[in-house]
Design an enzyme around this catalytic site. Structure first.
Site, PDB file in Angstrom:
ATOM      1  N   LYS A  96       0.822  -1.223   0.000  1.00  5.28           N
ATOM      2  CA  LYS A  96       0.000   0.000   0.000  1.00  5.28           C
ATOM      3  C   LYS A  96       0.857   1.275   0.000  1.00  5.28           C
ATOM      4  O   LYS A  96       0.423   2.326   0.473  1.00  5.28           O
ATOM      5  CB  LYS A  96      -0.959   0.024   1.198  1.00  5.28           C
ATOM      6  CG  LYS A  96      -1.843  -1.194   1.308  1.00  5.28           C
ATOM      7  CD  LYS A  96      -2.589  -1.494   0.015  1.00  5.28           C
ATOM      8  CE  LYS A  96      -3.582  -0.401  -0.362  1.00  5.28           C
ATOM      9  NZ  LYS A  96      -4.294  -0.711  -1.629  1.00  5.28           N
ATOM     10  N   GLY A  97       2.049   1.155  -0.560  1.00  7.30           N
ATOM     11  CA  GLY A  97       2.910   2.332  -0.643  1.00  7.30           C
ATOM     12  C   GLY A  97       2.888   2.983  -2.012  1.00  7.30           C
ATOM     13  O   GLY A  97       3.309   4.133  -2.174  1.00  7.30           O
ATOM     14  N   GLY A  98       2.428   2.251  -3.014  1.00  5.30           N
ATOM     15  CA  GLY A  98       2.413   2.751  -4.387  1.00  5.30           C
ATOM     16  C   GLY A  98       3.237   1.893  -5.328  1.00  5.30           C
ATOM     17  O   GLY A  98       3.672   2.355  -6.389  1.00  5.30           O
TER      18      GLY A  98
ATOM     19  N   ARG B  47      -9.573   3.760  -3.275  1.00  6.70           N
ATOM     20  CA  ARG B  47     -10.741   3.682  -2.401  1.00  6.70           C
ATOM     21  C   ARG B  47     -10.718   4.846  -1.406  1.00  6.70           C
ATOM     22  O   ARG B  47      -9.669   5.288  -0.954  1.00  6.70           O
ATOM     23  CB  ARG B  47     -10.747   2.373  -1.604  1.00  6.70           C
ATOM     24  CG  ARG B  47     -10.780   1.094  -2.440  1.00  6.70           C
ATOM     25  CD  ARG B  47     -10.938  -0.096  -1.485  1.00  6.70           C
ATOM     26  NE  ARG B  47     -10.818  -1.363  -2.189  1.00  6.70           N
ATOM     27  CZ  ARG B  47      -9.694  -2.069  -2.282  1.00  6.70           C
ATOM     28  NH1 ARG B  47      -8.586  -1.596  -1.742  1.00  6.70           N
ATOM     29  NH2 ARG B  47      -9.671  -3.216  -2.918  1.00  6.70           N
ATOM     30  N   THR B  48     -11.897   5.325  -1.046  1.00  6.52           N
ATOM     31  CA  THR B  48     -11.997   6.388  -0.046  1.00  6.52           C
ATOM     32  C   THR B  48     -11.781   5.801   1.338  1.00  6.52           C
ATOM     33  O   THR B  48     -12.395   4.787   1.702  1.00  6.52           O
ATOM     34  CB  THR B  48     -13.371   7.064  -0.111  1.00  6.52           C
ATOM     35  OG1 THR B  48     -13.551   7.616  -1.419  1.00  6.52           O
ATOM     36  CG2 THR B  48     -13.495   8.167   0.923  1.00  6.52           C
TER      37      THR B  48
END
Length: 422
Positions: free
Chosen positions: A167-169, A375-376
């Site tokens: 989830k860092g990119g 995602r929000t």
């Protein structure tokens, strides 16, 4: 008696000189055709056999050598790049030699067949031996292309790996890198060094895309960064490998991690419940994976036991969103590549909240990350955000010192509770 009398009459009427000449001509004619028959049946098959044997020596011995060199492996089980280059050169010479021999043989056979049957073309009479030779040549050529593609690429073990963080990119970085013509990367995460190591390097190599000389093979598996035995395993495979780590504010990263899990398991407890062992006492649960991953200094310490910082490049996940071309330029420099992926390749997608790649020439739609990205985030209690920033701050400072980079995550305090996107 009648027969001998008639013969006597015939010979008496025909002059002996004419009879002698006629008999002589018949004998010469018979002798001529006999010699031609022997010549065609003995001499030219020998010549054809000579060409055939010469071709066997040239072709078969050359390709046996090529096979031995092409499939010879190092103790780690992967191909030597210099050996591949030598093999490619030898293969070019071998194929040229075989073509010359085939052309010589074909011209010889055509000449013989035209002499024997001048009214028919040589193409009609194809030697079964020649057909077998062409089949053998094709089989050998297919064997040589076992590890090659139609563009003659070779599968290699990766020279660079994106090892983190989740989830860092990492997906955005990989997709942008794949635009570069000198980078070939696996689309899916192999998870070799953390889940599939027992399958061996041959299995791992087979997952890689084929590359040409000068191209870099890459893969990404973000969980490597937090896997304690991954550094040693990767070092055993290739001690000079280049490692790329995409890092992000550990608080924002934890919320993004939770958001992804929540989308798959809506029944899980709230973020606030999972983040604390005892919220009243302010005891944060650092064993929760969403938080533990963000203690970057702890994980980096393990990697630095096997690799120097010169072989690591740290990408800012935040700057990758606001300035993708700038971060991509640094990554290309680190990999020793020309800066081909630039700002002209990106546009900002307002719906998702991050950059996307512009439409490729051969596609009708832009290349943007899937629905699982962007995602929000759920709204988090600001007090929880403040406590988490306080918890991570000393680890962040240590990480800045270790890497020599200031990612300025402390300036983002308070922004994580307002429902950002991941």
């Amino acid at each position: 008696m009648a027969f001998w009398s008639s013969t006597s009459v015939f010979t008496s009427k025909v002059p002996r000189k004419i009879l002698f000449m006629f008999t002589l001509s018949l004998s010469v004619t018979y002798l001529f055709y006999s010699l031609m028959s022997c010549y065609n049946s003995l001499q030219f098959p020998l010549q054809e056999n000579y060409v055939y044997q010469g071709r066997l020596v040239t072709e078969e011995t050359t390709f046996v050598t090529l096979r031995e060199k092409l499939y010879s492996t190092s103790p780690q089980g992967y191909l030597d790049e210099e050996l591949i280059e030598v093999t490619a050169a030898e293969k070019t010479v071998a194929i040229s030699t075989v073509k010359d021999n085939v052309e010589t043989e074909q011209r010889t056979l055509d000449w013989v067949r035209n002499q024997a049957a001048p009214t028919k073309t040589a193409a009609v009479y194809q030697s079964p031996a020649l057909e077998r030779e062409h089949q053998e040549f094709s089989t050998t050529d297919n064997e040589l292309r076992v590890n090659c593609t139609s563009d003659y690429g070779v599968k290699k073990l990766p020279q660079a790996i994106i090892i983190g963080v989740k989830k860092g990119g990492t997906r955005a970085l990989l997709e942008a890198l794949r635009v570069h013509p000198d980078i070939r990367a696996v689309g899916n995460e192999p998870h070799f060094f953390d889940r599939n190591y027992e399958k061996g390097l041959d299995w791992y190599r087979d997952l890689m895309p084929s590359t040409l000389e000068g191209q870099i093979t890459m893969e990404k598996t973000p969980s490597y960064f937090v896997t304690s035995h991954a550094p040693k395993r990767i070092h055993t495979m290739a001690r000079d490998i280049k490692l790329i780590i995409v890092v992000r504010n550990p608080v924002t990263r934890a919320i993004s991690d939770y958001t992804q899990t929540l989308s798959k398991k809506p029944e899980i407890p709230t973020f606030e419940v999972l983040a604390f062992k005892n919220r009243t006492l302010g005891l944060i649960d650092a064993s929760w994976s969403a938080l533990r991953i963000g203690i970057y200094a702890l994980h980096l310490e393990t990697w630095m036991q096997y690799f120097p910082l010169a072989q690591m490049h740290f990408v800012s996940g935040e700057r990758l969103i606001v300035d993708p071309a700038g971060e991509m330029g640094k990554v290309q420099d680190f990999l020793g590549l020309k800066r081909i992926v630039t700002d002209k390749h990106f546009y900002f997608n307002k719906t998702k909240g991050f950059p996307c790649l512009k439409k490729p020439e051969d596609s009708s739609t832009p290349r943007c990350l899937g629905k699982s990205k962007g995602r929000t985030h759920p709204k988090i209690d600001p007090d929880v955000i403040r406590r988490l920033h306080k918890f991570f701050k000393p680890f962040n400072m240590m990480f800045y010192q270790m890497t020599g980079q200031n990612f300025e995550w402390e300036l983002e305090e308070g922004s994580d509770s307002r429902g950002s996107q991941n």
